[in-house]
Design an enzyme around this catalytic site. Sequence first.
Site, PDB file in Angstrom:
ATOM      1  N   ASP A  22       0.814  -1.219   0.000  1.00 20.47           N
ATOM      2  CA  ASP A  22       0.000   0.000   0.000  1.00 20.47           C
ATOM      3  C   ASP A  22       0.847   1.268   0.000  1.00 20.47           C
ATOM      4  O   ASP A  22       0.433   2.311   0.520  1.00 20.47           O
ATOM      5  CB  ASP A  22      -0.947   0.016   1.213  1.00 20.47           C
ATOM      6  N   ALA A  23       2.030   1.203  -0.592  1.00 16.35           N
ATOM      7  CA  ALA A  23       2.936   2.354  -0.590  1.00 16.35           C
ATOM      8  C   ALA A  23       3.356   2.774  -1.991  1.00 16.35           C
ATOM      9  O   ALA A  23       4.275   3.572  -2.144  1.00 16.35           O
ATOM     10  CB  ALA A  23       4.173   2.043   0.254  1.00 16.35           C
TER      11      ALA A  23
END
Length: 290
Positions: A234-235
């Site tokens: 999720d980065a």
Amino acid sequence: MTSSSGDHRYVLTLGCPDTTGIVARISGFLTDIGGWITEAGYHSDPDSGWFFTRQAIRADAVTLTRDEIAARFKAEVGDPLNAEWKLTDTAVGKSAVLLVSKESHCLVDLLGRAHRGELPATISAVVGNHADLGELTERFGIPFHHVPFSPDRKAESFARVAGIVDGYHPDAVVLARFMQILPPTLCESWAGRALNIHHSFLPSFVGARPYHQAFARGVKLIGATCHYVTADLDAGPIIEQDVIRIDHSDSVADMVRQGRDIETLVLARGLRWHLEDRVLVHGRKTVVFS
């Protein structure tokens, strides 16, 4: 889906170290080939020292082919500027493959948009780690591939998914609430093509059950984030985000229900901008000419 002749465009995207004369060099090149510019966006980033642009020109205004334009641009502009650039032809149809699990809202939204001709791409196939959404997908005449996942055979399952997806050669691989973490090998193989919708306004509440995390924290805004998939959970570089206001009376179920609306909108916008070559990635950030 392809463009009609009246909408036929060549789209140039470029990023390079910032300096004087970049716009003049690009404009001069386009003038020399007879380019009729229909859209132009520019951004100079003082933090990175890079310049970014997206240009669309009418294809019927030039006599050169896309490959001929690209060869000349490389020699006359791209190489001298040490640029990262791409030239695409809107007459060449694009495609997407969707990865899903059990949640249907993002899938239904994208299938509907594609059916109405609102996405600049064809949805070639849907791959699900559960069979639940197969019948829904096939109602739209789109192939559905069921690949079961089990904790002790994930590597084998991902290999099957990769084989199916790569067989379609898609321009976008969309994790439409797939709920599985891509292995680093697929993150690398699909870099710049794999998009995820995360049901949180990242970087807040990464990982699983973000609505539960948000409820526990008592937030007043919940959101969704469309981002490129990288090996860092999720980065990846963020393409689009949006939020909706909630209050103390909203339960987790209320937040999930309202969040679905934001997720569908954010994913649809992010996918469209990606397919229209409006997203330029530089490091961990994006420039989006929306």
